[in-house]
Design an enzyme around this catalytic site. Structure first.
Site, PDB file in Angstrom:
ATOM      1  N   ASP A 101      42.440  48.237  51.704  1.00  0.00           N
ATOM      2  CA  ASP A 101      42.050  47.820  53.052  1.00  0.00           C
ATOM      3  C   ASP A 101      42.900  46.622  53.463  1.00  0.00           C
ATOM      4  O   ASP A 101      43.401  45.885  52.608  1.00  0.00           O
ATOM      5  CB  ASP A 101      40.576  47.403  53.090  1.00  0.00           C
TER       6      ASP A 101
HETATM    7  N1  URA Z   1      37.452  49.865  47.929  1.00  0.00           N
HETATM    8  C1  URA Z   1      37.316  49.237  49.122  1.00  0.00           C
HETATM    9  O1  URA Z   1      36.234  49.163  49.663  1.00  0.00           O
HETATM   10  N2  URA Z   1      38.420  48.721  49.672  1.00  0.00           N
HETATM   11  C2  URA Z   1      39.648  48.748  49.089  1.00  0.00           C
HETATM   12  O2  URA Z   1      40.602  48.234  49.662  1.00  0.00           O
HETATM   13  C3  URA Z   1      39.763  49.385  47.858  1.00  0.00           C
HETATM   14  C4  URA Z   1      38.653  49.938  47.289  1.00  0.00           C
END
Ligand code: URA
Length: 229
Positions: A101
């Site tokens: 993310d």
């Molecule tokens: N899980 C999440 O919620 N975000 C990420 O970036 C990676 C795994």
């Protein structure tokens, strides 16, 4: 890209060393000796060190410590991508293996090796991804058991995971899946909230903690070998 940067990225030497070669008249671009390290060069230029072509690399492997606010897609747009962080003449071939993310920090593996990427991302291979998760509320021993057993989300139940309490509000969580927002959703489902997420491990790769956020380095031979096993 500047010629001196290009040559240094192609491993001809450090910036200082390649500058000396350029000034000496050892470098030609498209048949002409060039003496300015600032000469602008691109992929289509024929670059020679005396009579040795500067051959670009077949396979390129980097680890990046992704900073907050940078996206991990390769699409061109106004937002900086993890690929923009990498200075390499073959930058256009590079892609991140998997996604984080925008606000997640930590380990991203970047390569141009499609076969290896496919192997690492294939769900059937069940490689672990490890996250250092900082939470709004304290995590109970029951929460750890739930995370390890599998959590029922709206659209699927998570596979058994490894979870370790690092402090009352911090967990090391290793999962084999990589569904959208998975870690955040797992903690939301148990009534908590992720306030910081950092990936520390991906398959056999471990984040090099000497890399500040936004920094990257090439993988060692050993790391490449282990990823291919
Ligand atoms: N899980 C999440 O919620 N975000 C990420 O970036 C990676 C795994």
């Amino acid at each position: 890209m500047r010629l001196d940067k290009y040559l240094a990225n192609a491993n001809l030497g450090s910036r200082k060393e390649v500058n000396k070669l350029i000034k000496k008249g050892d470098i030609s671009v498209n048949g002409d000796i060039v003496k300015s390290p600032k000469t602008d060069v691109g992929y289509d230029d024929k670059i020679y060190y005396i009579d040795v072509p500067i051959v670009l690399e077949e396979f390129i492997y980097f680890m990046v410590n992704k900073p907050d606010g940078v996206i991990s897609s390769t699409e061109e747009g106004p937002t900086e991508t993890v690929i923009d962080l990498i200075a390499h003449p073959q930058q256009g071939e590079l892609f991140p293996v998997g996604r984080l993310d925008k606000d997640t920090v930590g380990l991203l593996f970047i390569t141009n090796d499609g076969k290896l990427a496919h192997q690492l991302l294939s769900p059937k291979n069940e490689y672990y991804k490890t996250y250092h998760v900082t939470l709004r509320d304290e995590v109970s021993p029951e929460d750890i058991i739930r995370l390890e057993t599998g959590i029922e989300l709206k659209d699927f139940t998570t596979k058994p995971a490894k979870a370790e309490l690092l402090s009352p509000n911090e967990v090391s969580l290793s999962i084999t899946e990589g569904k959208f927002h998975q870690v955040k959703r797992m903690f939301l489902a148990i009534g908590n909230e992720v306030i910081r997420l950092k990936r520390t491990g991906f398959a056999s790769l471990i984040l090099d903690e000497t890399l500040a956020e936004g920094e990257y380095r090439r993988l060692t031979e050993e790391e490449i070998k282990n990823l291919n096993n």
